[in-house]
Design a protein around this motif. Structure first.
Motif, PDB file in Angstrom:
ATOM      1  N   VAL A 288      25.603  36.276  47.525  1.00 15.87           N
ATOM      2  CA  VAL A 288      25.959  36.740  48.859  1.00 15.87           C
ATOM      3  C   VAL A 288      27.249  37.565  48.816  1.00 15.87           C
ATOM      4  N   GLU A 289      28.278  37.066  48.102  1.00 16.69           N
ATOM      5  CA  GLU A 289      29.543  37.806  48.023  1.00 16.69           C
ATOM      6  C   GLU A 289      29.358  39.123  47.285  1.00 16.69           C
ATOM      7  N   THR A 290      28.563  39.098  46.228  1.00 16.72           N
ATOM      8  CA  THR A 290      28.325  40.318  45.456  1.00 16.72           C
ATOM      9  C   THR A 290      27.658  41.382  46.313  1.00 16.72           C
ATOM     10  N   GLU A 291      26.645  40.998  47.083  1.00 18.17           N
ATOM     11  CA  GLU A 291      25.950  41.963  47.932  1.00 18.17           C
ATOM     12  C   GLU A 291      26.851  42.462  49.052  1.00 18.17           C
ATOM     13  N   PHE A 292      27.683  41.564  49.593  1.00 17.51           N
ATOM     14  CA  PHE A 292      28.630  41.989  50.627  1.00 17.51           C
ATOM     15  C   PHE A 292      29.568  43.067  50.087  1.00 17.51           C
ATOM     16  N   MET A 293      30.079  42.871  48.873  1.00 12.18           N
ATOM     17  CA  MET A 293      30.987  43.861  48.295  1.00 12.18           C
ATOM     18  C   MET A 293      30.264  45.168  48.004  1.00 12.18           C
ATOM     19  N   ALA A 294      29.026  45.080  47.520  1.00  9.23           N
ATOM     20  CA  ALA A 294      28.261  46.300  47.256  1.00  9.23           C
ATOM     21  C   ALA A 294      28.031  47.086  48.546  1.00  9.23           C
ATOM     22  N   GLU A 295      27.732  46.381  49.642  1.00  5.81           N
ATOM     23  CA  GLU A 295      27.530  47.053  50.926  1.00  5.81           C
ATOM     24  C   GLU A 295      28.827  47.682  51.429  1.00  5.81           C
ATOM     25  N   ALA A 296      29.942  46.997  51.208  1.00  8.12           N
ATOM     26  CA  ALA A 296      31.235  47.580  51.597  1.00  8.12           C
ATOM     27  C   ALA A 296      31.516  48.849  50.809  1.00  8.12           C
ATOM     28  N   PHE A 297      31.154  48.855  49.531  1.00 12.96           N
ATOM     29  CA  PHE A 297      31.304  50.071  48.726  1.00 12.96           C
ATOM     30  C   PHE A 297      30.521  51.221  49.363  1.00 12.96           C
ATOM     31  N   ARG A 298      29.249  50.965  49.662  1.00 11.68           N
ATOM     32  CA  ARG A 298      28.383  52.024  50.199  1.00 11.68           C
ATOM     33  C   ARG A 298      28.889  52.499  51.555  1.00 11.68           C
ATOM     34  N   ALA A 299      29.321  51.566  52.388  1.00  9.96           N
ATOM     35  CA  ALA A 299      29.766  51.920  53.734  1.00  9.96           C
ATOM     36  C   ALA A 299      31.021  52.774  53.730  1.00  9.96           C
ATOM     37  N   HIS A 300      31.754  52.767  52.632  1.00  7.38           N
ATOM     38  CA  HIS A 300      33.010  53.526  52.568  1.00  7.38           C
ATOM     39  C   HIS A 300      32.940  54.675  51.559  1.00  7.38           C
ATOM     40  N   GLY A 301      31.720  55.176  51.355  1.00  6.06           N
ATOM     41  CA  GLY A 301      31.582  56.447  50.668  1.00  6.06           C
ATOM     42  C   GLY A 301      31.246  56.397  49.196  1.00  6.06           C
ATOM     43  N   ALA A 302      30.921  55.232  48.654  1.00 10.60           N
ATOM     44  CA  ALA A 302      30.563  55.179  47.234  1.00 10.60           C
ATOM     45  C   ALA A 302      29.264  55.943  47.006  1.00 10.60           C
ATOM     46  N   SER A 303      29.281  56.860  46.071  1.00 14.29           N
ATOM     47  CA  SER A 303      28.082  57.640  45.765  1.00 14.29           C
ATOM     48  C   SER A 303      27.144  56.891  44.828  1.00 14.29           C
ATOM     49  N   GLU A 304      27.680  55.918  44.159  1.00 15.65           N
ATOM     50  CA  GLU A 304      26.874  55.120  43.224  1.00 15.65           C
ATOM     51  C   GLU A 304      27.444  53.709  43.189  1.00 15.65           C
ATOM     52  N   VAL A 305      26.570  52.716  43.237  1.00 20.33           N
ATOM     53  CA  VAL A 305      26.978  51.317  43.167  1.00 20.33           C
ATOM     54  C   VAL A 305      26.122  50.624  42.119  1.00 20.33           C
ATOM     55  N   PHE A 306      26.790  49.923  41.221  1.00 15.31           N
ATOM     56  CA  PHE A 306      26.104  49.219  40.134  1.00 15.31           C
ATOM     57  C   PHE A 306      26.525  47.758  40.170  1.00 15.31           C
ATOM     58  N   ALA A 307      25.562  46.845  40.133  1.00 15.31           N
ATOM     59  CA  ALA A 307      25.849  45.415  40.135  1.00 15.31           C
ATOM     60  C   ALA A 307      25.138  44.747  38.965  1.00 15.31           C
ATOM     61  N   THR A 308      25.805  43.771  38.364  1.00 11.28           N
ATOM     62  CA  THR A 308      25.212  43.068  37.226  1.00 11.28           C
ATOM     63  C   THR A 308      25.707  41.629  37.169  1.00 11.28           C
ATOM     64  N   ASP A 309      24.818  40.757  36.709  1.00 10.92           N
ATOM     65  CA  ASP A 309      25.186  39.372  36.415  1.00 10.92           C
ATOM     66  C   ASP A 309      25.446  39.175  34.932  1.00 10.92           C
ATOM     67  N   ASP A 310      25.213  40.234  34.148  1.00 10.73           N
ATOM     68  CA  ASP A 310      25.376  40.136  32.700  1.00 10.73           C
ATOM     69  C   ASP A 310      26.862  40.131  32.343  1.00 10.73           C
ATOM     70  N   PRO A 311      27.363  39.069  31.712  1.00 14.16           N
ATOM     71  CA  PRO A 311      28.805  38.994  31.437  1.00 14.16           C
ATOM     72  C   PRO A 311      29.292  40.083  30.490  1.00 14.16           C
ATOM     73  N   ASP A 312      28.468  40.492  29.547  1.00 17.53           N
ATOM     74  CA  ASP A 312      28.896  41.528  28.604  1.00 17.53           C
ATOM     75  C   ASP A 312      29.032  42.881  29.285  1.00 17.53           C
ATOM     76  N   GLU A 313      28.079  43.197  30.177  1.00 12.41           N
ATOM     77  CA  GLU A 313      28.180  44.455  30.919  1.00 12.41           C
ATOM     78  C   GLU A 313      29.412  44.458  31.810  1.00 12.41           C
ATOM     79  N   GLY A 314      29.621  43.349  32.496  1.00 11.09           N
ATOM     80  CA  GLY A 314      30.792  43.264  33.358  1.00 11.09           C
ATOM     81  C   GLY A 314      32.090  43.379  32.591  1.00 11.09           C
ATOM     82  N   GLU A 315      32.134  42.773  31.411  1.00 10.23           N
ATOM     83  CA  GLU A 315      33.352  42.796  30.610  1.00 10.23           C
ATOM     84  C   GLU A 315      33.696  44.203  30.142  1.00 10.23           C
ATOM     85  N   GLN A 316      32.700  45.063  29.933  1.00  5.99           N
ATOM     86  CA  GLN A 316      32.976  46.421  29.499  1.00  5.99           C
ATOM     87  C   GLN A 316      33.806  47.181  30.537  1.00  5.99           C
TER      88      GLN A 316
END
Length: 455
Positions: A288-316
């Motif tokens: 729920v928190e992750t989706e809320f943040m992604a929506e906030a990104f889009r609502a404020h002009g983000a041209s691209e939003v990427f979300a992942t649960d993979d710890p290695d991808e996030g760590e990069q």
């Protein structure tokens, strides 16, 4: 006046190392900030115990010799710049740690790196949250000196929130123990808090008791690409008005390009800014928190939003953010800022920094612990143009004045050191500066502890 003999000090030190070779002393004259005009110290002492530090301070007090405490030398405000004819007292060899999983505390000597403390407590399923970008090379003693924060501080707080007690050696060599492994303690003045962030001007910390918490839960990561840092900042406000994520960081285009040129990670070098957020809530709350943040990104002009649960991808992406200072340092010489403002003023701050950069015609890269309003404007100079260097110095001061005018601070976590000391009175005011000097004088009447830093 001739320099005092070091023979007596050498006799007192025992296991500690006393260095006088000019070639060795050279490496202890500055920290990473490279403050100008460092002095040549009389000697460097590599202490190994509280008793060693006491002997140094007794000798220095008897002879009126200034002492500059030094940790790993990774400081970014010139706080460990050597004083001419003084002693540099290094705690780099004070590296012991005891972990108590029952009280969830660790007793740590100041020479251990932040990363080493994290690794030692992780063996017990525990976590020490303060995490400066330089956590792999900065010492716990230095973190205490500047009240360091880091990428997780938006949710988990800064160094002072995890310090329960310490041993401090005062200017006359007296060692005092403050606090202890107690989660609640209201006895006496809050002296432990006084020494955190005091940058070695009131005493030298030789042992710290830190509070630990259970290891961090798994994290989900959200990354947004924005047209500019102002839009990025507005997304930050939308998020922090509702929640405090585990991480909320941004990088501007200049820092993105520097990191990509250095590390070749596949970052989008056309992005005006990149915002990195993480959630470590448990169960469905994390989604729920992750989706809320992604929506906030889009609502404020983000041209691209990427979300992942993979710890290695996030760590990069976290690695990219941490690398900004070192990657920019490969582009040119740096003047490092550390200003913070109340969160509502964040968009105005970043817009003001861009205006200063354009008006002074000097490049200012911008990265930030955006979730708590702490920004790192980094003035990058790629050549030896004296006129540009002069404009850069003007811009350096104007950025701090901008933050002060917004009710902010000249330093959120790097410390005042020598580089920012001229602007401290403008932030604190005459009354607070006078009170600070009175406290300094009471604990260090000769003024031998890190003279020139802060006060």
């Amino acid at each position: 006046m001739p320099a005092p003999s070091l023979d007596d000090l050498a006799d007192r030190l025992g296991e500690a190392q006393l260095l006088t070779d000019p070639d060795l002393l050279q490496g202890y004259r500055q920290d990473w900030a490279k403050a100008p005009n460092p002095g040549m110290p009389l000697a460097v002492v590599r202490a190994r115990s509280t008793e060693n530090v006491q002997e140094v301070m007794r000798w220095a007090s008897a002879h009126g010799v200034p002492v500059v405490p030094r940790g790993a030398g990774s400081g970014l405000s010139g706080g460990a710049t050597a004083v001419e004819g003084g002693i540099v007292l290094s705690t780099e060899q004070m590296r012991h740690i005891d972990v108590d999983p029952v009280t969830r505390t660790a007793t740590v000597q100041p020479g251990l790196y932040n990363a080493e403390v994290k690794a030692a407590v992780a063996e017990h399923g525990l976590w020490y949250p303060p995490d400066p970008s330089s956590y792999e090379i900065c010492s716990i003693g230095g973190n205490i000196a500047t009240n360091a924060g880091g990428l997780c501080c938006v949710k988990y707080g800064v160094t002072t929130d995890y310090v329960l007690g310490m041993t401090v050696v005062l200017a006359d060599g007296t060692a005092v123990r403050l606090g202890g492994a107690r989660l609640k303690d209201s006895a006496g003045l809050s002296l432990t808090k006084l020494f955190v962030g005091s940058e070695g001007t009131l005493g030298i910390v030789t042992e710290i008791i830190v509070r630990l918490i259970p290891e961090q839960p798994p994290r989900s990561t959200v990354v947004g690409i924005f047209p500019d840092v102002v839009a990025c900042s507005e997304a930050v406000l939308a998020i922090t008005s509702r929640t405090r994520p585990a991480m909320l960081e941004f990088m501007d285009n200049t820092s993105i390009r520097a990191v990509e040129a250095d590390l070749r990670m596949g970052l989008d070098t056309t992005a005006g800014a990149m915002l990195l957020a993480q959630s470590d809530l448990t169960g469905s709350d994390r989604a729920v928190e992750t989706e809320f943040m992604a929506e906030a990104f889009r609502a404020h002009g983000a041209s691209e939003v990427f979300a992942t649960d993979d710890p290695d991808e996030g760590e990069q992406f976290t690695v990219a953010r941490r690398a900004a200072f070192t990657s920019l340092g490969k582009v040119g010489s740096l003047l490092l800022e550390d200003v913070g403002v109340p969160l509502p003023a964040l968009p105005q701050l970043v817009a003001g920094i861009e205006e200063i950069s354009a008006r002074r015609d000097v490049p200012i890269a911008l990265v930030a612990h955006a979730g708590d309003g702490n920004t790192h404007p980094i003035i990058v100079l790629e050549d030896d143009d004296e006129d540009r260097a002069a404009r850069a110095q003007l811009a350096f001061g104007e950025v701090m004045e901008l933050a002060i005018g917004m009710g902010g601070t000249i330093t959120g976590e790097h410390g005042v050191g020598r580089l920012k000391a001229p602007w401290l009175p403008a932030q604190l005011g005459d009354d607070v500066m006078d009170l600070s000097r009175r406290i300094k004088s009471a604990l260090d009447p000769q003024g031998i502890l890190n003279p020139g830093v802060m006060l």
